[in-house]
Design a protein around this motif. Structure first.
Motif, PDB file in Angstrom:
ATOM      1  N   PRO A 238      41.198  30.356 158.109  1.00  0.00           N
ATOM      2  CA  PRO A 238      39.760  30.531 158.306  1.00  0.00           C
ATOM      3  C   PRO A 238      39.229  31.956 158.116  1.00  0.00           C
ATOM      4  CG  PRO A 238      40.870  29.985 160.379  1.00  0.00           C
ATOM      5  CD  PRO A 238      41.852  29.772 159.288  1.00  0.00           C
ATOM      6  N   THR A 239      39.971  32.969 158.582  1.00  0.00           N
ATOM      7  CA  THR A 239      39.407  34.321 158.447  1.00  0.00           C
ATOM      8  C   THR A 239      39.319  34.745 156.984  1.00  0.00           C
ATOM      9  OG1 THR A 239      41.587  35.301 158.904  1.00  0.00           O
ATOM     10  CG2 THR A 239      40.041  35.164 160.750  1.00  0.00           C
ATOM     11  N   GLN A 240      40.260  34.250 156.149  1.00  0.00           N
ATOM     12  CA  GLN A 240      40.189  34.564 154.716  1.00  0.00           C
ATOM     13  C   GLN A 240      38.941  33.926 154.106  1.00  0.00           C
ATOM     14  OE1 GLN A 240      42.438  36.491 152.747  1.00  0.00           O
ATOM     15  NE2 GLN A 240      40.851  36.274 151.184  1.00  0.00           N
ATOM     16  N   ALA A 241      38.659  32.677 154.487  1.00  0.00           N
ATOM     17  CA  ALA A 241      37.465  32.003 153.951  1.00  0.00           C
ATOM     18  C   ALA A 241      36.197  32.704 154.408  1.00  0.00           C
ATOM     19  CB  ALA A 241      37.455  30.547 154.404  1.00  0.00           C
ATOM     20  N   LEU A 242      36.196  33.165 155.660  1.00  0.00           N
ATOM     21  CA  LEU A 242      35.016  33.863 156.169  1.00  0.00           C
ATOM     22  C   LEU A 242      34.792  35.167 155.420  1.00  0.00           C
ATOM     23  CD1 LEU A 242      35.574  33.242 159.988  1.00  0.00           C
ATOM     24  CD2 LEU A 242      33.640  32.400 158.650  1.00  0.00           C
ATOM     25  N   LEU A 243      35.877  35.901 155.190  1.00  0.00           N
ATOM     26  CA  LEU A 243      35.710  37.181 154.483  1.00  0.00           C
ATOM     27  C   LEU A 243      35.344  36.949 153.019  1.00  0.00           C
ATOM     28  CD1 LEU A 243      38.206  38.490 152.501  1.00  0.00           C
ATOM     29  CD2 LEU A 243      39.424  38.196 154.621  1.00  0.00           C
ATOM     30  N   ASP A 244      35.807  35.854 152.439  1.00  0.00           N
ATOM     31  CA  ASP A 244      35.435  35.546 151.055  1.00  0.00           C
ATOM     32  C   ASP A 244      33.935  35.246 150.956  1.00  0.00           C
ATOM     33  OD1 ASP A 244      38.012  35.908 150.178  1.00  0.00           O
ATOM     34  OD2 ASP A 244      38.529  33.792 150.056  1.00  0.00           O
ATOM     35  N   SER A 245      33.447  34.395 151.855  1.00  0.00           N
ATOM     36  CA  SER A 245      32.011  34.064 151.841  1.00  0.00           C
ATOM     37  C   SER A 245      31.180  35.305 152.141  1.00  0.00           C
ATOM     38  CB  SER A 245      31.673  33.027 152.902  1.00  0.00           C
ATOM     39  OG  SER A 245      32.363  31.858 152.683  1.00  0.00           O
ATOM     40  N   TYR A 246      31.656  36.109 153.088  1.00  0.00           N
ATOM     41  CA  TYR A 246      30.945  37.335 153.466  1.00  0.00           C
ATOM     42  C   TYR A 246      30.844  38.270 152.252  1.00  0.00           C
ATOM     43  CZ  TYR A 246      29.916  41.600 156.182  1.00  0.00           C
ATOM     44  OH  TYR A 246      29.356  42.748 156.680  1.00  0.00           O
ATOM     45  N   SER A 247      31.946  38.343 151.484  1.00  0.00           N
ATOM     46  CA  SER A 247      31.957  39.226 150.300  1.00  0.00           C
ATOM     47  C   SER A 247      31.013  38.698 149.227  1.00  0.00           C
ATOM     48  CB  SER A 247      33.382  39.339 149.743  1.00  0.00           C
ATOM     49  OG  SER A 247      34.251  39.833 150.731  1.00  0.00           O
ATOM     50  N   ILE A 248      30.946  37.372 149.083  1.00  0.00           N
ATOM     51  CA  ILE A 248      30.004  36.785 148.109  1.00  0.00           C
ATOM     52  C   ILE A 248      28.574  37.098 148.537  1.00  0.00           C
ATOM     53  CG2 ILE A 248      29.100  34.602 147.172  1.00  0.00           C
ATOM     54  CD1 ILE A 248      31.963  33.457 147.400  1.00  0.00           C
ATOM     55  N   LYS A 249      28.321  36.923 149.830  1.00  0.00           N
ATOM     56  CA  LYS A 249      26.972  37.186 150.355  1.00  0.00           C
ATOM     57  C   LYS A 249      26.595  38.654 150.142  1.00  0.00           C
ATOM     58  CE  LYS A 249      24.085  36.387 154.343  1.00  0.00           C
ATOM     59  NZ  LYS A 249      23.998  36.182 155.764  1.00  0.00           N
ATOM     60  N   GLU A 250      27.553  39.524 150.377  1.00  0.00           N
ATOM     61  CA  GLU A 250      27.310  40.953 150.222  1.00  0.00           C
ATOM     62  C   GLU A 250      27.008  41.296 148.758  1.00  0.00           C
ATOM     63  OE1 GLU A 250      29.690  44.437 152.315  1.00  0.00           O
ATOM     64  OE2 GLU A 250      30.708  43.766 150.525  1.00  0.00           O
ATOM     65  N   LYS A 251      27.733  40.659 147.847  1.00  0.00           N
ATOM     66  CA  LYS A 251      27.586  40.971 146.423  1.00  0.00           C
ATOM     67  C   LYS A 251      26.337  40.319 145.820  1.00  0.00           C
ATOM     68  CE  LYS A 251      29.151  42.483 142.406  1.00  0.00           C
ATOM     69  NZ  LYS A 251      29.282  43.908 142.097  1.00  0.00           N
ATOM     70  N   LEU A 252      26.087  39.043 146.185  1.00  0.00           N
ATOM     71  CA  LEU A 252      25.011  38.291 145.523  1.00  0.00           C
ATOM     72  C   LEU A 252      23.787  38.077 146.415  1.00  0.00           C
ATOM     73  CD1 LEU A 252      27.172  35.563 143.713  1.00  0.00           C
ATOM     74  CD2 LEU A 252      26.331  37.717 142.774  1.00  0.00           C
ATOM     75  N   GLY A 253      23.840  38.553 147.652  1.00  0.00           N
ATOM     76  CA  GLY A 253      22.679  38.441 148.547  1.00  0.00           C
ATOM     77  C   GLY A 253      22.677  37.163 149.366  1.00  0.00           C
ATOM     78  N   THR A 254      23.225  36.098 148.827  1.00  0.00           N
ATOM     79  CA  THR A 254      23.278  34.834 149.552  1.00  0.00           C
ATOM     80  C   THR A 254      24.431  33.978 149.024  1.00  0.00           C
ATOM     81  OG1 THR A 254      22.068  32.805 150.086  1.00  0.00           O
ATOM     82  CG2 THR A 254      21.609  33.788 147.953  1.00  0.00           C
ATOM     83  N   VAL A 255      24.851  33.024 149.823  1.00  0.00           N
ATOM     84  CA  VAL A 255      25.877  32.079 149.377  1.00  0.00           C
ATOM     85  C   VAL A 255      25.190  30.776 148.940  1.00  0.00           C
ATOM     86  CG1 VAL A 255      27.932  30.781 150.091  1.00  0.00           C
ATOM     87  CG2 VAL A 255      27.580  33.104 150.937  1.00  0.00           C
ATOM     88  N   LYS A 256      24.056  30.517 149.582  1.00  0.00           N
ATOM     89  CA  LYS A 256      23.336  29.263 149.330  1.00  0.00           C
ATOM     90  C   LYS A 256      22.967  29.136 147.847  1.00  0.00           C
ATOM     91  CE  LYS A 256      19.697  26.452 151.209  1.00  0.00           C
ATOM     92  NZ  LYS A 256      18.518  26.349 152.031  1.00  0.00           N
ATOM     93  N   GLY A 257      23.303  27.993 147.285  1.00  0.00           N
ATOM     94  CA  GLY A 257      22.926  27.713 145.902  1.00  0.00           C
ATOM     95  C   GLY A 257      23.850  28.318 144.858  1.00  0.00           C
ATOM     96  N   LYS A 258      24.814  29.119 145.276  1.00  0.00           N
ATOM     97  CA  LYS A 258      25.722  29.736 144.302  1.00  0.00           C
ATOM     98  C   LYS A 258      26.795  28.736 143.873  1.00  0.00           C
ATOM     99  CE  LYS A 258      23.569  33.582 144.479  1.00  0.00           C
ATOM    100  NZ  LYS A 258      22.557  33.780 143.444  1.00  0.00           N
ATOM    101  N   LYS A 259      27.267  28.959 142.659  1.00  0.00           N
ATOM    102  CA  LYS A 259      28.309  28.074 142.125  1.00  0.00           C
ATOM    103  C   LYS A 259      29.637  28.823 142.171  1.00  0.00           C
ATOM    104  CE  LYS A 259      25.069  25.799 139.061  1.00  0.00           C
ATOM    105  NZ  LYS A 259      24.455  25.832 137.742  1.00  0.00           N
ATOM    106  N   VAL A 260      30.548  28.310 142.969  1.00  0.00           N
ATOM    107  CA  VAL A 260      31.818  29.010 143.169  1.00  0.00           C
ATOM    108  C   VAL A 260      32.968  28.165 142.612  1.00  0.00           C
ATOM    109  CG1 VAL A 260      33.363  30.084 144.853  1.00  0.00           C
ATOM    110  CG2 VAL A 260      30.890  30.088 145.255  1.00  0.00           C
ATOM    111  N   LEU A 261      33.759  28.809 141.782  1.00  0.00           N
ATOM    112  CA  LEU A 261      34.912  28.143 141.184  1.00  0.00           C
ATOM    113  C   LEU A 261      36.188  28.644 141.858  1.00  0.00           C
ATOM    114  CD1 LEU A 261      35.971  26.389 138.742  1.00  0.00           C
ATOM    115  CD2 LEU A 261      36.239  28.566 137.543  1.00  0.00           C
ATOM    116  N   ILE A 262      37.031  27.710 142.256  1.00  0.00           N
ATOM    117  CA  ILE A 262      38.339  28.090 142.810  1.00  0.00           C
ATOM    118  C   ILE A 262      39.367  27.736 141.735  1.00  0.00           C
ATOM    119  CG2 ILE A 262      39.995  27.713 144.674  1.00  0.00           C
ATOM    120  CD1 ILE A 262      37.614  27.022 146.485  1.00  0.00           C
TER     121      ILE A 262
END
Lengths: 309, 180
Positions: free
Chosen positions: A138-162
């Motif tokens: 879980p902490t890795q997923a939280l830091l990943d989302s946090y980093s996306i939010k920091e870079k792109l301003g929001t996570v909502k509506g973004k398209k993320v490929l794993i």
């Protein structure tokens, strides 16, 4: 007043959107703290934390350890390799022995799925899951989302490929839960042998053509090929894997946009990602590492807040 | 709950100007002095003082920082309700600076104790002084006293001093509230 809705951090699937917002908000404050000349606050000076790593780990263990030290907690470090686990001691006995030393929080990595949940039902301490087998991290997923939010301003509506070894990854599942909870779309890409059969039931699309998948996404989270977890051959050769699913500068240049590149580490340079991509401006891999400390400080702080004296 | 008006907006304005003048007497042009408002409520007072010092007394290059003390409190986990952090914004070094720590009400002194600890993490100041709008005498848990005070108030422990700022409550006022 805000507090977490859970007593332990066992997985993202137990959290709600408000929990994630609170963790991110608290991490913002800790990010300011860890960029000060003196990077330490006294909040947890009467808290003892045991880091129980029944599986090898370098970066997660270091990240938790530094987060705990920056909150002024006392720390016990435990590695299964040098312990009584080798002599046949059970998990509960090991943990109860450690808890007798008045430990308040246990950070645990274990090879077995659900080890954290099991422990939380049998011992009186806050449990943080630092990875349970191929299940959640879980902490890795939280830091990943946090980093996306920091870079792109929001996570909502973004398209993320794993991309990559989704089957053996504990990062993938937690990421899917965290990203969907925040309103992102998630797609996975990799060899069909490394994509779990159930994945579409989570609302995740599968794409086996890397170019098409990269054309679709705003962010590519590249996973490590976990050779150590592979008991059979999942793909013919590493060279073939790299040719079909490796991220290189050439394929990124062929896109008509600049996507964000992430990797939870450690990187197999030249296998799932080339060095020039890993070190490029599109990559936020080192930001992920920095954010990991802030996120872990936030999680520990918020759980410690529930321990009343 | 009954409430008694302790200070109206005019009285607060006079007090703020007096405090500003006292600061100028001791810190002159503020070339080596910075203001630090304690989050959340001390920041309104700090910002108001900064405005007065710049507009009415023509102080140039006055530096104001906002300090959150949540992570330094000694009642973490002892309170019924969880503590909520706010932003710290200190975009300058405080090494060798004269620091004026600013809060709205001085009660037990524990917030100021936490503020003093937090300040240490931004460098070693030359001097730290304390400015408060309301000094509640006889309620101190720690040996902390203000260098500058707006008004001294004697209140029993069940009474609460409530400071309202026009930024949040539409008008400036200080009330003494009592649970009946």
């Amino acid at each position: 007043m805000k507090q977490l809705s859970v007593d332990h951090l066992l997985g993202i699937k137990y959290l709600n959107k408000n929990d994630i917002d609170l963790i991110f908000e608290t991490a913002n404050h800790f990010k300011e703290v860890i960029n000060r000349p003196i990077k330490k606050v006294p909040s947890l000076r009467d808290i003892t934390i045991a880091n129980l790593f029944f599986e090898n780990s370098t970066r997660t263990k270091l990240s938790f350890e530094i987060a705990e030290k920056r909150l002024s907690a006392d720390i016990l470090n435990f590695s299964a390799g040098q312990s009584s686990v080798k002599k046949g001691e059970t998990l509960i006995d090991t943990v109860n022995n450690i808890l007798s030393m008045k430990v308040d929080i246990v950070v645990m990595r274990h090879a077995n799925v659900g080890a954290g949940v099991f422990l939380s039902k049998h011992v009186d301490a806050k449990i943080i899951n630092a990875g349970d087998g191929t299940h959640e991290h879980p902490t890795q997923a939280l830091l990943d989302s946090y980093s996306i939010k920091e870079k792109l301003g929001t996570v909502k509506g973004k398209k993320v490929l794993i991309v990559g070894d989704v089957l053996h990854s504990r990062v993938a599942l937690s990421n899917i839960f965290a990203l969907q909870l925040q309103g992102a779309q998630v797609k996975v890409c990799g060899p069909t042998t490394l994509i779990p059969k159930y994945i579409t039931s989570l609302g995740v699309e599968v794409e086996t053509n890397l170019k098409k998948a990269l054309d679709w996404c705003d962010v590519a989270n590249v996973l490590r090929v976990q050779h150590e977890r592979m008991d059979i051959k999942y793909f013919p050769s590493t060279r073939e894997y790299t040719q079909l699913f490796g991220i290189n500068q050439q394929i990124l240049d062929s896109l008509d946009k600049k996507i964000v590149i992430m990797h939870p580490g450690p990187i197999n340079r030249g296998v799932e990602i080339t060095s020039d991509v890993a070190d490029s401006k599109q990559s936020i891999i080192l930001n992920q590492v920095e954010n990991g400390v802030a996120i872990r400080m936030a999680v520990i702080y918020l759980l410690a807040q529930q321990i009343k004296r | 709950m009954s409430s008694k008006l302790l200070l109206n907006s005019k009285e607060i304005d006079i007090i703020l100007h007096r405090l500003a003048c006292q600061l100028i007497e001791n810190h002159n042009d503020f070339s080596n002095t910075v203001l630090i408002g304690l989050q959340p409520r001390g920041t309104f007072l700090a910002k108001r003082l900064k405005e007065i010092l710049i507009k009415d007394y023509h102080i140039k290059d006055l530096q104001l920082g906002l300090l959150d003390i949540t992570f330094y409190r000694d009642d973490f986990r002892r309170r019924q309700e969880p503590l909520e952090a706010t932003n710290t914004e200190i975009p300058f070094l405080i090494e060798d600076k004269n620091v004026i720590l600013i809060d709205d009400v001085l009660f037990s002194g524990r917030s100021i104790r936490a503020g003093l600890s937090a300040i240490q993490d931004f460098g070693r100041p030359n001097l730290v002084e304390l400015l408060v709008l309301i000094d509640r005498r006889f309620s101190r848990h720690l040996p902390i006293q203000p260098n500058y005070r707006g008004r001294q108030v004697d209140a029993i422990n069940k009474e609460k001093v409530k400071v309202c700022w026009k930024e949040t409550h539409k008008k400036d006022a200080v009330y003494l509230e009592q649970n009946i």
